[in-house]
Design an enzyme around this catalytic site. Structure first.
Site, mmCIF file in Angstrom:
data_model
loop_
_atom_site.group_PDB
_atom_site.id
_atom_site.type_symbol
_atom_site.label_atom_id
_atom_site.label_comp_id
_atom_site.label_asym_id
_atom_site.label_seq_id
_atom_site.Cartn_x
_atom_site.Cartn_y
_atom_site.Cartn_z
ATOM 1 N N GLY A 32 19.382 -3.348 -33.067
ATOM 2 C CA GLY A 32 18.317 -3.626 -34.018
ATOM 3 C C GLY A 32 18.585 -2.894 -35.313
ATOM 4 C CE LYS A 62 -0.626 -0.080 5.056
ATOM 5 N NZ LYS A 62 -1.631 -0.211 6.145
#
Length: 414
Positions: free
Chosen positions: A360, A99
């Site tokens: 990439g 929490k």
């Protein structure tokens, strides 16, 4: 000290770090303390969270401006007894940051596990040494590339891409993380076709390349999908850990019927770690916790590319993945995004040889295709290890790459 120690960065508008720390320690354990009868205090004492360190930090005006209020900043450490939680990551994360994560102005910087708690986690199955042994590459960084533009393409296209990357000297080729199960390139067909291509390249060129195939599907199907991949001959599993959860990664690693390396992709992790004010620190989330849960590789944004992480953060991730710990093997760092051959000297200077250089566009965008892109990177790696400036290397593919993307590393010294 058994249990776990959590380190938090807090921003407190009450300007009382001691009170704030005690509120957290009590709130995440027994709920209240000062109003309890003495007998009940004695009974609950062994469950109480204890503040063990408070360090005030300098005020930062830009943070005050962002929050719209003046806050005190500080680092606090709280010890949580092991009696309070079961020895698994869901329980640990809920105990230390459940929490509290909703506060919006508290960041979980680190978790320090006791030795007894560390024993509950597998760590990498292969680690850096094991991966190097699989590839029989000991003396240089590894080179990895990515399938590009595979959505809507068939197996023939995949085989061509894979062959070109392998011939270029790439050590590992990974699926795009957004390539899921589909009719054109289903998982098992990708693996079988990939093995056929890579075996052919190995027999012809003598270079070994591993294929990291994307493990996807519903959570309750993952183990079965992974085992099918293993039977089909998969080399490595790529896994979007934070779409599923760290505990799911651990379950895959601990399954003896999944005896291959796992590569952790950081997709979705930015939602947990990108803010400087709240969430998890990147070294904890992409470093320590991934290593403990069993990732052999951790991908994260490099400090150099187009989705850059601050250099200090990237180096801290690497430290968490590779620091000496006799309970865990070391995981490979994979700084990613926007990498081209001109960055190779930076990567080796900052991360050392035990790193995976992941590219990439820096491979596929080469004018000589993926073969040329791979060769350019391999030439850059070899030159850097020899202490030779890239602009002095007589290799046509590297020369072309430097003309296209530049050579920002011309003054870098290892």
């Amino acid at each position: 000290m058994s249990g776990i120690i959590a380190t938090y960065l807090i921003h407190d508008d009450s300007h009382n770090l001691e009170k704030k720390a005690e509120q957290i320690a009590i709130g995440l354990t027994i709920g209240s303390w000062t109003h309890l009868p003495h007998l009940l205090q004695e009974q609950l004492k062994q469950h109480k969270g204890n503040v063990i360190h408070i360090e005030a930090l300098d005020e930062q005006e830009h943070i005050n401006s962002y929050l719209g209020k003046k806050v005190s900043r500080g680092l606090i450490k709280i010890h949580y007894p092991s009696l309070n939680f079961s020895p698994d990551l869901p329980a640990i994360l809920t105990t230390t940051f459940g929490k509290l994560s909703l506060d919006g102005e508290i960041k979980l910087i680190d978790l320090t596990f006791s030795d007894e708690l560390k024993k509950q986690f597998p760590g990498p199955k292969f680690g850096i040494e094991g991966i190097r042994n699989l590839l029989q590459v000991q003396d240089r960084p590894l080179l990895m590339s990515i399938f590009k533009g595979m959505i809507g393409r068939n197996i023939g296209y995949l085989k061509t891409q894979l062959r070109d990357q392998a011939i270029g000297g790439v050590d590992i080729v990974k699926d795009d993380e957004i390539l899921f199960e589909n009719s054109l390139t289903p998982l098992i067909k990708r693996i079988e076709s990939g093995k056929e291509v890579l075996q052919s390249v190995y027999e012809t060129y003598g270079h070994k390349t591993l294929y990291a195939v994307n493990l996807t599907g519903r959570t309750y199907d993952l183990k079965e999908n992974a085992k099918r991949a293993v039977v089909a001959g998969a080399d490595i599993l790529l896994f979007n850990v934070f779409s599923y959860g760290l505990d799911v990664l651990q379950a895959l690693v601990e399954d003896d019927e999944i005896p291959i390396p796992i590569m952790a992709h950081p997709a979705v992790s930015g939602a947990y770690s990108s803010s400087k004010l709240y969430g998890f620190s990147s070294p904890l989330l992409l470093g320590k916790l991934l290593r403990y849960a069993g990732a052999d590789f951790s991908l994260f944004p490099s400090p150099y590319g187009n989705v850059a992480l601050e250099k200090e953060e990237a180096l801290l991730i690497t430290a968490a993945l590779t620091e000496e710990d006799h309970y865990f093997k070391k995981s490979f760092s994979v700084p990613s995004a926007g990498i081209h051959p001109g960055f190779v000297p930076f990567i080796l200077r900052d991360f050392g040889k035990d790193v995976v250089i992941n590219a990439g566009g820096g491979i596929h965008g080469h004018p000589n295709g993926a073969q040329g892109g791979g060769k350019a990177f391999r030439a850059a790696i070899e030159a850097t290890l020899q202490g030779k400036p890239l602009h002095e290397v007589d290799e046509i593919n590297l020369h072309s790459a430097l003309q296209i993307w530049g050579n920002p590393s011309h003054e870098v010294k290892l």
